[in-house]
Design a protein around this motif. Structure first.
Motif, PDB file in Angstrom:
ATOM      1  N   ILE A 163       0.823  -1.218   0.000  1.00 41.67           N
ATOM      2  CA  ILE A 163       0.000   0.000   0.000  1.00 41.67           C
ATOM      3  C   ILE A 163       0.855   1.265   0.000  1.00 41.67           C
ATOM      4  N   PHE A 164       2.143   1.129   0.319  1.00 41.49           N
ATOM      5  CA  PHE A 164       3.088   2.240   0.230  1.00 41.49           C
ATOM      6  C   PHE A 164       4.276   1.772  -0.604  1.00 41.49           C
ATOM      7  N   GLU A 165       4.832   2.681  -1.418  1.00 40.98           N
ATOM      8  CA  GLU A 165       5.920   2.303  -2.307  1.00 40.98           C
ATOM      9  C   GLU A 165       6.814   3.518  -2.560  1.00 40.98           C
ATOM     10  N   HIS A 166       7.904   3.312  -3.270  1.00 41.59           N
ATOM     11  CA  HIS A 166       8.875   4.373  -3.534  1.00 41.59           C
ATOM     12  C   HIS A 166       9.581   4.095  -4.844  1.00 41.59           C
ATOM     13  N   GLY A 167      10.555   4.918  -5.168  1.00 44.14           N
ATOM     14  CA  GLY A 167      11.285   4.780  -6.418  1.00 44.14           C
ATOM     15  C   GLY A 167      11.147   5.984  -7.315  1.00 44.14           C
ATOM     16  N   SER A 168      10.110   6.768  -7.091  1.00 46.87           N
ATOM     17  CA  SER A 168       9.795   7.872  -7.996  1.00 46.87           C
ATOM     18  C   SER A 168      10.203   9.224  -7.418  1.00 46.87           C
ATOM     19  N   ILE A 169       9.482  10.284  -7.758  1.00 50.93           N
ATOM     20  CA  ILE A 169       9.994  11.643  -7.563  1.00 50.93           C
ATOM     21  C   ILE A 169       9.071  12.559  -6.764  1.00 50.93           C
ATOM     22  N   LEU A 170       8.083  12.022  -6.040  1.00 55.70           N
ATOM     23  CA  LEU A 170       7.261  12.876  -5.187  1.00 55.70           C
ATOM     24  C   LEU A 170       8.066  13.310  -3.960  1.00 55.70           C
ATOM     25  N   PRO A 171       7.704  14.447  -3.356  1.00 54.05           N
ATOM     26  CA  PRO A 171       8.499  14.962  -2.227  1.00 54.05           C
ATOM     27  C   PRO A 171       8.742  13.963  -1.110  1.00 54.05           C
ATOM     28  N   ASP A 172       7.729  13.182  -0.724  1.00 57.57           N
ATOM     29  CA  ASP A 172       7.920  12.247   0.385  1.00 57.57           C
ATOM     30  C   ASP A 172       8.763  11.039  -0.001  1.00 57.57           C
ATOM     31  N   GLU A 173       9.015  10.844  -1.270  1.00 54.38           N
ATOM     32  CA  GLU A 173       9.987   9.843  -1.709  1.00 54.38           C
ATOM     33  C   GLU A 173      11.390  10.440  -1.763  1.00 54.38           C
ATOM     34  N   MET A 174      11.472  11.740  -2.080  1.00 54.58           N
ATOM     35  CA  MET A 174      12.743  12.350  -2.472  1.00 54.58           C
ATOM     36  C   MET A 174      13.432  13.195  -1.403  1.00 54.58           C
ATOM     37  N   ILE A 175      12.751  13.541  -0.307  1.00 51.96           N
ATOM     38  CA  ILE A 175      13.405  14.357   0.718  1.00 51.96           C
ATOM     39  C   ILE A 175      13.434  13.573   2.029  1.00 51.96           C
ATOM     40  N   VAL A 176      14.638  13.431   2.568  1.00 54.70           N
ATOM     41  CA  VAL A 176      14.874  12.566   3.728  1.00 54.70           C
ATOM     42  C   VAL A 176      15.610  13.334   4.823  1.00 54.70           C
ATOM     43  N   PRO A 177      15.624  12.804   6.047  1.00 57.97           N
ATOM     44  CA  PRO A 177      16.243  13.518   7.168  1.00 57.97           C
ATOM     45  C   PRO A 177      17.726  13.225   7.354  1.00 57.97           C
ATOM     46  N   LEU A 178      18.426  14.218   7.872  1.00 61.60           N
ATOM     47  CA  LEU A 178      19.750  14.057   8.466  1.00 61.60           C
ATOM     48  C   LEU A 178      19.637  14.630   9.867  1.00 61.60           C
ATOM     49  N   ALA A 179      19.735  13.779  10.887  1.00 65.46           N
ATOM     50  CA  ALA A 179      19.527  14.187  12.273  1.00 65.46           C
ATOM     51  C   ALA A 179      20.844  14.072  13.033  1.00 65.46           C
TER      52      ALA A 179
END
Length: 420
Positions: free
Chosen positions: A400-416
């Motif tokens: 029901i959730f996937e990735h690989g493409s270019i939407l913001p929630d696929e493409m922007i990740v955290p550095l903490a």
């Protein structure tokens, strides 16, 4: 106390990551296809993490003041988007980074550990054409397609060229005791995953049975914390210590999304980060990509399959979840692209391979030009006939959730960054 002020003058002179953009600024800088998606950022990217970790280790980073224990704990969380991290984690500094394209694990972990581009690493995604052997290849399972069937005993599979990389471990070995804490990959180990731990002076294997806990986020959290604690207890006190661990939350998110159970387990991990930082360890967390909701439209999937018959395509499709590439017979590229555009509608962009470079998604050289098919379909909505590269874990219908493409929630990740 969390400090997410990107413009604070204290952090103005940064060696690797200079002039950090906020999440909103990244959205603007990375926008492509008339705002339908995001291209990778050139500098504020997970591809720069190897350089950043070098800066931290050798006291060149103005972002990080190392703790008194002379130890660096780096944890990679698989499939955690920046927006999710922002609501859960409590670091001293939380920064957004760009993932790479395709936004899928094999590409992203290789880029973060090596600093290499997709072209240089040889991994454009889980499934691609391998010119070295003349067959389609699945790097997640190290299997090869022969006459329409995937086989695991192909004698020349080792000739597919990737994995002999230099990593952050090689950089730090002369001074640091470098340890890879091998959790999930102790169960599911293949050449690509061994490659990202390459160079570690020592590999500490998890005590947990990862074949059982991938569906239990609380057990994942407890296992990761226990494994890192055990590694800390075994350290060589005469040398500074560098620990790296990958936490596979990806499989759970595919089937459940970012639900309360997952968020609760991430808070356990955050509390451990906070404790370690307060005890004088330097703690760094990052992610490879995020995930988005994806609906499997059966009519769309059937239409997709019908367009990829042996009469139209010389090879089966390859890809990475919400990105798929097709290998049409010569002179059938335009016709296939037109038909794919018709069935995918506003849910995807269909383009020729050379347009990936023109739009800033990939630098394509000789290797990628052979590996990726001539026609590429990129999801821009939440309905897409996803490419499930390993039915061993779960069927495509359950995702029901996937990735690989270019939407913001696929493409922007955290550095903490956690500091005592």
């Amino acid at each position: 106390m969390s400090n997410n002020n990107f413009t604070n003058s204290l952090y103005a002179n940064v060696s690797t990551f200079e002039n950090f953009s906020s999440y909103e600024e990244l959205l603007t800088h990375m926008r492509c296809f008339d705002g339908k998606g995001l291209r990778p950022h050139l500098s504020q990217s997970i591809k720069q993490l190897r350089s950043f970790l070098n800066d931290v280790a050798f006291d060149r980073s103005a972002l990080v003041c190392k703790g008194e224990q002379e130890s660096i704990i780096v944890v990679g969380l698989d499939a955690i988007s920046y927006q999710v991290a922002q609501g859960i984690f409590t670091p001293n500094i939380l920064l957004p980074l760009s993932s790479i394209f395709p936004s899928t694990s094999v590409c992203c972990w290789a880029a973060a550990m090596t600093g290499l581009s997709v072209e240089a690493s040889g991994l454009p995604g889980p499934v691609f054409y391998a010119p070295e052997i003349g067959h389609m290849y699945n790097c997640l399972d190290d299997i090869v397609e022969i006459n329409g069937k995937w086989v695991s005993d192909f004698s020349d599979a080792h000739k597919v060229s990737f994995g002999e990389w230099k990593t952050i471990f090689h950089d730090l070995n002369p001074i640091y005791e470098t340890v890879a804490v091998n959790g999930y990959f102790s169960w599911d180990s293949h050449r690509w995953s061994r490659g990202i731990m390459r160079g570690a002076e020592r590999i500490d294997v998890s005590k947990a049975d990862w074949s059982k806990i991938t569906s239990q986020p609380d057990e994942i959290a407890k296992s990761v914390i226990e494994d890192i604690e055990n590694t800390l207890a075994k350290r060589d006190n005469n040398r500074p210590l560098f620990i790296w661990s990958l936490v596979n939350t990806d499989h759970y998110i595919h089937l459940n999304g970012y639900d309360a159970t997952l968020c609760s387990s991430l808070k356990l991990i955050d509390a451990a980060f906070r404790k370690w930082a307060d005890h004088g360890h330097t703690v760094i967390m990052y992610a490879d990509h995020g995930q988005v909701s994806n609906i499997s439209n059966q009519e769309m999937s059937k239409a997709w399959d019908s367009l990829h018959s042996p009469e139209t395509c010389r090879l089966t499709t390859g890809g990475a979840g919400r990105v798929r590439w097709s290998y049409p017979h010569p002179h059938k590229e335009d016709a296939l692209a037109s038909k794919l555009s018709s069935i995918l509608g506003n849910e995807a962009i269909v383009l020729h391979r050379d347009e990936l470079q023109k739009n800033g998604l990939l630098d394509i050289g000789k290797r990628l030009n052979q590996q990726i098919g001539e026609i590429v379909s990129i999801a821009t909505g939440n309905q897409f006939p996803i490419f499930n590269s390993s039915e061993d874990y779960y069927s495509k219908e359950k995702i029901i959730f996937e990735h690989g493409s270019i939407l913001p929630d696929e493409m922007i990740v955290p550095l903490a960054l956690y500091q005592g």
